[in-house]
Write an enzyme that holds these catalytic residues in place. Structure first.
Site, short mmCIF file in Angstrom:
data_model
loop_
_atom_site.label_atom_id
_atom_site.label_comp_id
_atom_site.label_asym_id
_atom_site.label_seq_id
_atom_site.Cartn_x
_atom_site.Cartn_y
_atom_site.Cartn_z
N GLU A 1 0.85 -1.19 0.00
CA GLU A 1 0.00 0.00 0.00
C GLU A 1 0.89 1.24 0.00
O GLU A 1 2.02 1.18 0.46
CB GLU A 1 -0.89 0.04 1.25
CG GLU A 1 -1.81 -1.16 1.42
CD GLU A 1 -2.41 -1.24 2.82
OE1 GLU A 1 -3.14 -2.20 3.08
OE2 GLU A 1 -2.12 -0.34 3.64
N LYS B 1 2.35 4.54 1.49
CA LYS B 1 2.46 5.16 2.81
C LYS B 1 2.11 6.62 2.63
O LYS B 1 2.91 7.41 2.11
CB LYS B 1 3.86 5.01 3.40
CG LYS B 1 3.91 5.51 4.85
CD LYS B 1 5.25 5.36 5.48
CE LYS B 1 5.17 5.68 6.97
NZ LYS B 1 4.37 6.85 7.33
N ARG C 1 -2.81 9.78 10.83
CA ARG C 1 -3.51 8.54 11.15
C ARG C 1 -4.81 8.85 11.88
O ARG C 1 -4.85 9.73 12.76
CB ARG C 1 -2.60 7.68 12.03
CG ARG C 1 -3.08 6.26 12.29
CD ARG C 1 -2.63 5.31 11.24
NE ARG C 1 -2.94 3.93 11.60
CZ ARG C 1 -2.07 3.10 12.16
NH1 ARG C 1 -0.83 3.50 12.44
NH2 ARG C 1 -2.43 1.85 12.42
N PHE D 1 -7.51 1.65 5.39
CA PHE D 1 -6.71 0.47 5.05
C PHE D 1 -6.95 -0.71 5.98
O PHE D 1 -6.37 -1.78 5.78
CB PHE D 1 -5.22 0.81 4.99
CG PHE D 1 -4.67 1.54 6.17
CD1 PHE D 1 -4.49 0.91 7.39
CD2 PHE D 1 -4.32 2.88 6.06
CE1 PHE D 1 -3.97 1.58 8.48
CE2 PHE D 1 -3.80 3.57 7.14
CZ PHE D 1 -3.62 2.92 8.36
N ARG E 1 4.82 -2.61 17.39
CA ARG E 1 5.59 -2.29 16.19
C ARG E 1 6.40 -3.54 15.83
O ARG E 1 7.24 -3.98 16.62
CB ARG E 1 6.53 -1.11 16.46
CG ARG E 1 7.23 -0.56 15.23
CD ARG E 1 8.28 0.47 15.63
NE ARG E 1 7.73 1.58 16.37
CZ ARG E 1 7.15 2.64 15.82
NH1 ARG E 1 7.04 2.72 14.50
NH2 ARG E 1 6.67 3.61 16.57
N LYS F 1 7.67 -0.32 6.75
CA LYS F 1 7.58 0.89 5.94
C LYS F 1 8.89 1.10 5.20
O LYS F 1 9.97 0.97 5.77
CB LYS F 1 7.20 2.11 6.80
CG LYS F 1 8.01 2.29 8.06
CD LYS F 1 7.38 3.37 8.93
CE LYS F 1 8.07 3.45 10.29
NZ LYS F 1 7.42 4.42 11.19
#
Length: 552
Positions: A244, A246, A251, A336, A408, A414
């Site tokens: 996807e 970024k 957010r 998303f 995380r 990313k």
């Protein structure tokens, strides 16, 4: 009911204890003796959290005005205490010690402050808005300082600043709750990530009902996070990935409950009133009766390209004139993920299934495009397209991964063209020289040690700050100065800078053990609180990644 004096004594004892294990033992013993109502409050208070996800809106000048009124000391006398101590808590302590006799009887008839009293006063402070709100805040603080002993005043002031300075962070409170009530740290952390409220977690742990805490509509949960991918090729080593863009946006977590839509920021603050078009988009384009959605709000210009991040923050901060600002800074929504729908949690469903559900309930125009592939060249093509469109890069997601709140990890990676920027708390500044003598020209930066809650410095930043920004930043930080020492000032840790750099180096000169090489200011991150600053652990991970080292 627990007297606030007991809580203040707890904080003082913890502050005088150096080891994390000893601090955990002290806190666990205290928590285990509390009734549920007080337990919920104390578990937050000890970290400087009064209301999860809500800022109190108390600045240093308002705090010192309240202390002055409560004690009868002049503003000059209070400022002199500030110059001598550099600590709002010690200012309150010494001011109350010197409190004039007339003020002692101002609120007579009290039997002493209780934890519940202090919580209710801070609740009134947080709810105050509109005309007269500052006076409401001052009067509530004035009442507490008028009733407090010096030690109680010390910790009331620190609570007002949401900075307890006793070396207690989320990790330590988590461990203390686990020890106090005989539950696992993992279960406490899971419940916290699902509720964003350690006080609530402590209450349920005491009742033996921790497993009842789960995802719930209108209660924001911590968002799943991504870690830095080493490279596209390395990230595809384990097979196909969901790719996807970024987005260069902010957010958002969206809770839809029939016709009611609430929007929460990355900080899990309710920003619904600031983003009316996002609310209407969800009402018109999401067919689920109830849902919790994850996505990105992007500010777009007339050419369709993303506007600078600071423009997005203007929307998130706006409380008045929202409709007018929405016309000049329009937002687009890119969903998303979906993690809850029609009464059922989707957290444990794989990404590919969550994506199928999202596509079934939301219209295509508000869903982020996704391509599942193991072809390096195809991913590189999407990466170039994202950059050409003005966005940050790509996200590479494991199609079989579950949604892990607050975590995380390698399931979301990313890929960006530069070393990942850092979000760091400003803890100090330095006056300039010559024509910049009255301006704060460089800023001392710190990361957070999540176990202790302490801020560890990593260096200074001066590059990337224009003359216009210097004036704005000086005005912003002048209000936050707590101590001056020659050319340097210590500031209340409230503002977060996004900072770029060439590399991270080991350094004995800073308490973090690391230093940033050639740091530069990218943005002032008003959307992030100090507790959301990058961690010492993450800086270590980036250091090892850039060196090609694995953790020992």
């Amino acid at each position: 009911m627990t007297g606030f004096a007991r809580f203040a004594e707890l904080c003082e004892r913890i502050s005088q204890t150096s080891g994390s294990l000893e601090k955990t033992d002290i806190l666990a013993s205290f928590l285990s003796d509390l009734e549920s109502d007080d337990l919920r409050i104390v578990a937050g208070f000890v970290m400087g959290v009064v209301i999860p996800g809500t800022e109190l809106g108390v600045g240093p000048s308002l705090l010192y005005e309240s202390i002055s009124r409560a004690t009868g000391l002049s503003s000059d006398a209070v400022n002199e205490l500030l110059r001598a101590t550099g600590d709002p808590g010690l200012v309150a302590y010494r001011a109350v010690e010197r409190r004039k006799p007339l003020t002692l009887a101002a609120f007579s008839g009290s039997e002493g402050l209780e934890v519940q009293d202090v919580y209710q006063r801070f609740l009134s402070i947080a709810k105050a808005s509109g005309r007269g709100s500052q006076e409401i805040r001052v009067k509530n603080l004035q009442y507490m300082f008028s009733e407090a002993s010096p030690l109680e005043a010390k910790y009331i002031a620190r609570l007002a600043m949401e900075d307890m300075r006793i070396g207690v962070g989320e990790g330590l409170v988590r461990d203390a709750i686990a020890k106090a009530f005989g539950v696992s740290k993992e279960d406490v952390e899971r419940a916290y990530n699902l509720t964003n409220d350690l006080g609530l977690v402590a209450e349920y742990a005491k009742l033996g009902r921790l497993n009842e805490l789960g995802i719930s509509i209108n209660r924001p949960i911590k968002m799943m996070l991504a870690q830095i991918g080493e490279s596209i090729e390395a990230s595809l080593a384990e097979g196909a990935t969901a790719v996807e863009w970024k987005f260069d946006g902010a957010r958002v977590q969206i809770h839809k409950d029939k016709g009611n839509v609430r929007i929460f920021s990355r900080r899990l603050e309710d920003v619904t009133s600031s983003l009316p078009e996002i609310r209407e988009i969800v009402r018109g384009h999401v067919r689920a009766r109830t849902a919790i959605l994850d996505g990105e709000a992007v500010a777009t210009g007339e050419d369709g390209r993303p506007l600078p991040f600071q423009e997005i923050l203007r929307r998130f901060r706006r409380k008045y004139g929202v409709a007018r600002t929405a016309k000049t800074i329009p937002l687009k929504l890119h969903l998303f993920d979906i993690i809850y729908m029609d009464g059922a949690s989707l957290l444990d469903e794989p990404l590919e299934e969550r994506r199928r559900v999202l596509v079934s309930v939301a219209d295509p125009e508000i869903i982020a495009e996704q391509v599942v592939t193991s072809d390096v060249h195809r991913v590189e093509e999407i990466y170039r397209e994202a950059l050409a469109a003005g966005h940050e890069g790509v996200m590479l997601k494991n199609p079989s991964s579950t949604y892990t709140p607050g975590k995380r990890g390698k399931n979301w990676l990313k890929i960006k063209p530069l070393l990942e920027s850092l979000d760091l708390v400003v803890i100090g500044a330095r006056w300039g020289e010559g024509k910049r003598a009255n301006l704060l020209g460089s800023y001392r930066l710190a990361c957070i040690d999540t176990d202790t809650g302490e801020l560890k410095d990593v260096g200074w930043v001066a590059t990337g700050i224009t003359d216009e920004m210097l004036a704005e930043l000086t005005e912003l930080f002048r209000e936050l100065i707590v101590k001056e020492n020659g050319m340097e000032v210590e500031v209340h840790p409230e503002i977060v800078f996004e900072v770029g750099y060439e590399e991270i180096q080991r350094s004995p000169n800073y308490s973090s053990g690391y230093a940033l090489r050639f740091p530069r200011l990218i943005a002032v991150r008003d959307d992030k609180s100090p507790s959301e600053a990058d961690t010492l652990e993450r800086i270590g991970e980036i250091y090892r990644l850039q060196r090609g080292r694995s953790k020992k």
